[in-house]
Enzyme design. Structure first.
Site, PDB file in Angstrom:
ATOM      1  N   PRO A   2       0.890  -1.206   0.005  1.00  0.00           N
ATOM      2  CA  PRO A   2      -0.040   0.163  -0.126  1.00  0.00           C
ATOM      3  C   PRO A   2       0.755   1.433   0.134  1.00  0.00           C
ATOM      4  CG  PRO A   2       0.254  -0.669   2.402  1.00  0.00           C
ATOM      5  CD  PRO A   2       1.049  -1.755   1.310  1.00  0.00           C
ATOM      6  N   PRO A  36       2.053  -6.356   2.116  1.00  0.00           N
ATOM      7  CA  PRO A  36       3.587  -6.792   2.162  1.00  0.00           C
ATOM      8  C   PRO A  36       4.487  -5.582   2.462  1.00  0.00           C
ATOM      9  CG  PRO A  36       2.838  -6.241  -0.257  1.00  0.00           C
ATOM     10  CD  PRO A  36       1.584  -6.177   0.784  1.00  0.00           C
ATOM     11  N   ARG A  41       4.365   2.222   1.785  1.00  0.00           N
ATOM     12  CA  ARG A  41       5.232   3.812   1.598  1.00  0.00           C
ATOM     13  C   ARG A  41       4.115   4.770   2.027  1.00  0.00           C
ATOM     14  NH1 ARG A  41       7.352   0.498  -0.499  1.00  0.00           N
ATOM     15  NH2 ARG A  41       8.422   0.297  -2.633  1.00  0.00           N
ATOM     16  N   ARG A  72      -8.043  -7.874  -2.573  1.00  0.00           N
ATOM     17  CA  ARG A  72      -8.124  -8.022  -1.207  1.00  0.00           C
ATOM     18  C   ARG A  72      -9.792  -7.978  -1.295  1.00  0.00           C
ATOM     19  NH1 ARG A  72      -4.000  -5.151  -1.559  1.00  0.00           N
ATOM     20  NH2 ARG A  72      -2.130  -6.001  -0.444  1.00  0.00           N
TER      21      ARG A  72
END
Length: 133
Positions: A2, A36, A41, A72
């Protein structure tokens, strides 16, 4: 992914440790367990020019946009968003409790993989570090 983009009014930046806010967001994203580590960021963008509500000069805002990749479930996105928003809300409790004029928001945007390009070696580096650690 993300990727978090935090836009904030300059008056908020004068009163808040924005670096600490970025770390709160990063940590909360990790805690969700659905992103992950190598893709996280968090960036903050100070808005020098803004107009809020009826032009109140002491009103401030923080607007967080979370961009994620496809795949998701709605339930997973809602759970992650709620967790991150709760962490950020707790960080800003002093502003709300002090009665300041302040708006906080978080939105999740899903990137279309057909129109999203990425190049990233951080995942491989983290794996190498873990294997050698």
């Amino acid at each position: 992914m993300p990727h978090f983009s935090i836009e904030y009014s300059a008056n908020v930046g004068a009163a808040v440790d924005v670096g600490a806010l970025c770390e709160v967001v990063r940590k909360a994203a990790v805690e969700t367990g659905i992103f992950p580590l190598g893709g996280i960021r968090v960036r903050a963008i100070r808005c020098e020019h803004y107009a809020i509500a009826d032009g109140l000069p002491d009103a401030g805002f923080v607007d967080i946009l979370l961009r994620i990749g496809e795949g998701r479930s709605l339930e997973a996105r809602q759970k992650a968003g709620a967790h991150i928003f709760e962490a950020v809300s707790t960080f800003f409790d002093p502003a709300f409790l002090a009665g300041s004029k302040f708006a906080l928001s978080l939105d999740i945007q899903i990137n279309d993989s057909a129109t999203s390009w990425k190049r990233n070696n951080i995942h491989d580096m983290l794996k190498t570090e873990a294997d050698n650690g």
